[in-house]
Design a protein around this motif. Structure first.
Motif, short mmCIF file in Angstrom:
data_model
loop_
_atom_site.label_atom_id
_atom_site.label_comp_id
_atom_site.label_asym_id
_atom_site.label_seq_id
_atom_site.Cartn_x
_atom_site.Cartn_y
_atom_site.Cartn_z
N MET A 123 64.10 -23.86 18.47
CA MET A 123 63.58 -22.73 19.25
C MET A 123 62.07 -22.59 19.09
O MET A 123 61.37 -22.25 20.05
CB MET A 123 64.26 -21.44 18.81
CG MET A 123 65.71 -21.31 19.23
SD MET A 123 66.51 -19.82 18.56
CE MET A 123 65.48 -18.53 19.25
N SER A 124 61.56 -22.84 17.89
CA SER A 124 60.12 -22.69 17.66
C SER A 124 59.31 -23.72 18.43
O SER A 124 58.11 -23.51 18.67
CB SER A 124 59.81 -22.79 16.16
OG SER A 124 60.01 -24.11 15.69
N ARG A 125 59.94 -24.83 18.82
CA ARG A 125 59.22 -25.91 19.47
C ARG A 125 59.39 -25.91 20.99
O ARG A 125 58.70 -26.67 21.68
CB ARG A 125 59.71 -27.27 18.93
CG ARG A 125 59.36 -27.48 17.47
CD ARG A 125 59.64 -28.89 17.04
NE ARG A 125 58.97 -29.20 15.79
CZ ARG A 125 58.74 -30.42 15.36
NH1 ARG A 125 59.12 -31.46 16.08
NH2 ARG A 125 58.14 -30.63 14.21
N SER A 126 60.29 -25.07 21.50
CA SER A 126 60.56 -25.10 22.94
C SER A 126 60.80 -23.69 23.45
O SER A 126 61.72 -23.00 22.99
CB SER A 126 61.78 -25.98 23.23
OG SER A 126 62.18 -25.87 24.58
N LEU A 127 59.97 -23.26 24.39
CA LEU A 127 60.15 -21.94 25.00
C LEU A 127 61.45 -21.87 25.78
O LEU A 127 62.15 -20.86 25.76
CB LEU A 127 58.96 -21.63 25.92
CG LEU A 127 59.03 -20.30 26.69
CD1 LEU A 127 59.10 -19.12 25.73
CD2 LEU A 127 57.84 -20.18 27.63
N ARG A 128 61.82 -22.96 26.45
CA ARG A 128 63.05 -22.96 27.23
C ARG A 128 64.28 -22.79 26.33
O ARG A 128 65.21 -22.04 26.65
CB ARG A 128 63.16 -24.27 28.03
CG ARG A 128 64.33 -24.30 29.02
CD ARG A 128 64.34 -25.62 29.77
NE ARG A 128 63.14 -25.79 30.56
CZ ARG A 128 62.97 -25.30 31.79
NH1 ARG A 128 63.95 -24.58 32.34
NH2 ARG A 128 61.87 -25.50 32.45
N VAL A 129 64.26 -23.50 25.20
CA VAL A 129 65.38 -23.37 24.26
C VAL A 129 65.45 -21.93 23.73
O VAL A 129 66.54 -21.36 23.59
CB VAL A 129 65.22 -24.37 23.10
CG1 VAL A 129 66.26 -24.12 22.01
CG2 VAL A 129 65.34 -25.79 23.62
N ARG A 130 64.30 -21.33 23.43
CA ARG A 130 64.27 -19.95 22.96
C ARG A 130 64.84 -19.00 24.00
O ARG A 130 65.56 -18.06 23.68
CB ARG A 130 62.85 -19.55 22.59
CG ARG A 130 62.76 -18.27 21.76
CD ARG A 130 61.32 -17.92 21.42
NE ARG A 130 60.62 -19.10 20.92
CZ ARG A 130 59.43 -19.50 21.37
NH1 ARG A 130 58.81 -18.82 22.32
NH2 ARG A 130 58.86 -20.57 20.86
N GLN A 131 64.51 -19.24 25.26
CA GLN A 131 65.03 -18.38 26.33
C GLN A 131 66.54 -18.50 26.47
O GLN A 131 67.22 -17.54 26.85
CB GLN A 131 64.34 -18.73 27.64
CG GLN A 131 62.87 -18.33 27.70
CD GLN A 131 62.17 -18.84 28.94
OE1 GLN A 131 62.63 -19.80 29.58
NE2 GLN A 131 61.05 -18.23 29.28
N VAL A 132 67.08 -19.68 26.16
CA VAL A 132 68.53 -19.88 26.25
C VAL A 132 69.25 -19.24 25.06
O VAL A 132 70.27 -18.57 25.22
CB VAL A 132 68.86 -21.39 26.32
CG1 VAL A 132 70.37 -21.62 26.18
CG2 VAL A 132 68.36 -21.98 27.63
N PHE A 133 68.69 -19.43 23.86
CA PHE A 133 69.39 -18.97 22.66
C PHE A 133 69.20 -17.49 22.37
O PHE A 133 70.07 -16.88 21.75
CB PHE A 133 68.92 -19.79 21.44
CG PHE A 133 69.68 -21.06 21.24
CD1 PHE A 133 70.91 -21.06 20.60
CD2 PHE A 133 69.18 -22.26 21.71
CE1 PHE A 133 71.62 -22.23 20.41
CE2 PHE A 133 69.89 -23.44 21.53
CZ PHE A 133 71.11 -23.43 20.88
N THR A 134 68.12 -16.89 22.82
CA THR A 134 67.88 -15.48 22.50
C THR A 134 68.98 -14.56 23.02
O THR A 134 69.50 -13.71 22.27
CB THR A 134 66.50 -15.04 23.04
OG1 THR A 134 65.48 -15.80 22.39
CG2 THR A 134 66.26 -13.56 22.76
N PRO A 135 69.40 -14.67 24.30
CA PRO A 135 70.52 -13.81 24.74
C PRO A 135 71.81 -14.09 23.98
O PRO A 135 72.59 -13.17 23.72
CB PRO A 135 70.66 -14.17 26.23
CG PRO A 135 69.37 -14.79 26.62
CD PRO A 135 68.88 -15.49 25.41
N LEU A 136 72.03 -15.36 23.64
CA LEU A 136 73.24 -15.70 22.89
C LEU A 136 73.21 -15.05 21.50
O LEU A 136 74.22 -14.51 21.03
CB LEU A 136 73.36 -17.22 22.77
CG LEU A 136 74.59 -17.75 22.03
CD1 LEU A 136 75.87 -17.32 22.73
CD2 LEU A 136 74.52 -19.27 21.92
N LEU A 137 72.05 -15.08 20.85
CA LEU A 137 71.92 -14.44 19.54
C LEU A 137 72.08 -12.92 19.66
O LEU A 137 72.68 -12.28 18.78
CB LEU A 137 70.57 -14.78 18.91
CG LEU A 137 70.35 -16.25 18.55
CD1 LEU A 137 68.91 -16.48 18.12
CD2 LEU A 137 71.31 -16.69 17.45
#
Length: 289
Positions: free
Chosen positions: A118-132
């Motif tokens: 997540m720290s290396r990819s904004l797209r991954v962060r956008q995907v995982f944040t709602p899941l978290l």
């Protein structure tokens, strides 16, 4: 009453039938995949129960002293563990501690790589944040329904539900800690020709370690918060004693078991917090130099 705009029964049936299909067709495979978790939990539980009580007291009090270099916290740990022994809660406390340790270890191995990603990819962060967000806000009882349907009552669904509930803080704080590393430090490391992997393990993770350890602390506390709920499906331990106190209307049983959970929370919370402060002080001295 709110007007019924659509009939939700077909949707509910579809969800139930989909889960039933998973249980019928993939139940065995999922149980086999989760079997290593059960082995880990059983191994930790057997080790803790077989270890002499005085050795566990020495280990935890020693860890408290190493974390603080003062006598106050080791004394608190010693008195707290004596309380568990005197109140005949030692074995249940070891069972609860085993569940907490197994869930925390599994969460560390699963959460830290996701936090790095997540720290290396904004797209991954956008995907995982709602899941978290969903994992943290969804009532924990909801986790138990599919896990019990797939695995049946026992330790595996209790451990999986605990991991799902406890993992999000570590993911978030790993991501936050790595992104909070001073850009000037990262730029200096790039100037020395380091690779991304070298920067991650040689610069980012060491500087972010206090924040990551705070995530471990939060994960540990949330794992302990699940022990009463997990005991409803066969986890045992102090949570089961609380449930027995409710079922039999024995105030003393529920009270002392609840205090036992508080004791474990205090021990692990203070030790991990003290180690985090120690790391922060060391990093601050390094930066000052």
């Amino acid at each position: 009453m709110f007007p019924q705009l659509i009939d939700t029964r077909p949707l509910r049936r579809a969800v139930d039938e989909a889960l039933n299909w998973v249980v019928r067709n993939w139940g065995g495979e999922l149980e086999a995949a989760a079997y290593p978790l059960l082995m880990l939990l059983n191994a930790i539980e057997k080790l803790l129960i077989a270890t002499p009580w005085w050795l566990i007291v020495v280990i935890l009090a020693g860890a408290a002293w190493l974390a603080t270099r003062r006598w106050q916290l080791p004394m608190v740990v010693f008195v707290s563990l004596m309380f568990l022994g005197v109140m005949d809660l030692w074995q249940d406390a070891m069972t609860t501690m085993a569940l907490m340790i197994a869930a925390t270890i599994t969460a560390i191995f699963a959460s830290i790589p996701i936090g790095v990603w997540m720290s290396r990819s904004l797209r991954v962060r956008q995907v995982f944040t709602p899941l978290l967000d969903l994992m943290q806000t969804l009532p924990s009882f909801v986790y138990l329904i599919p896990t019990v349907m797939i695995f049946g009552p026992g330790k595996i669904p209790a451990l999986i539900a605990t991991i799902v509930y406890a993992a999000p803080p570590l993911v978030r704080l790993t991501d936050l800690g790595l992104r909070s590393v001073d850009p000037a430090v990262m730029e200096a490391s790039r100037a020395f020709g380091t690779t991304p992997t070298q920067r991650l393990f040689g610069v980012q993770i060491p500087l972010a370690l206090p924040t990551i350890l705070a995530g471990v602390n939060q994960t540990t506390m949330m794992a302990l918060a699940m022990v009463v709920i997990a005991s409803m499906i066969g986890a045992g331990g102090l949570g089961y004693q609380v449930l027995q106190g409710i079922g039999r209307l024995e105030v003393s049983r529920g009270l002392f078991a609840g205090l036992g959970i508080v004791v474990l929370a205090i021990i692990f919370d203070r030790i991990t917090q003290s180690f985090g402060k120690q790391l922060q002080a060391r990093i601050g001295l390094m930066e000052a130099r």
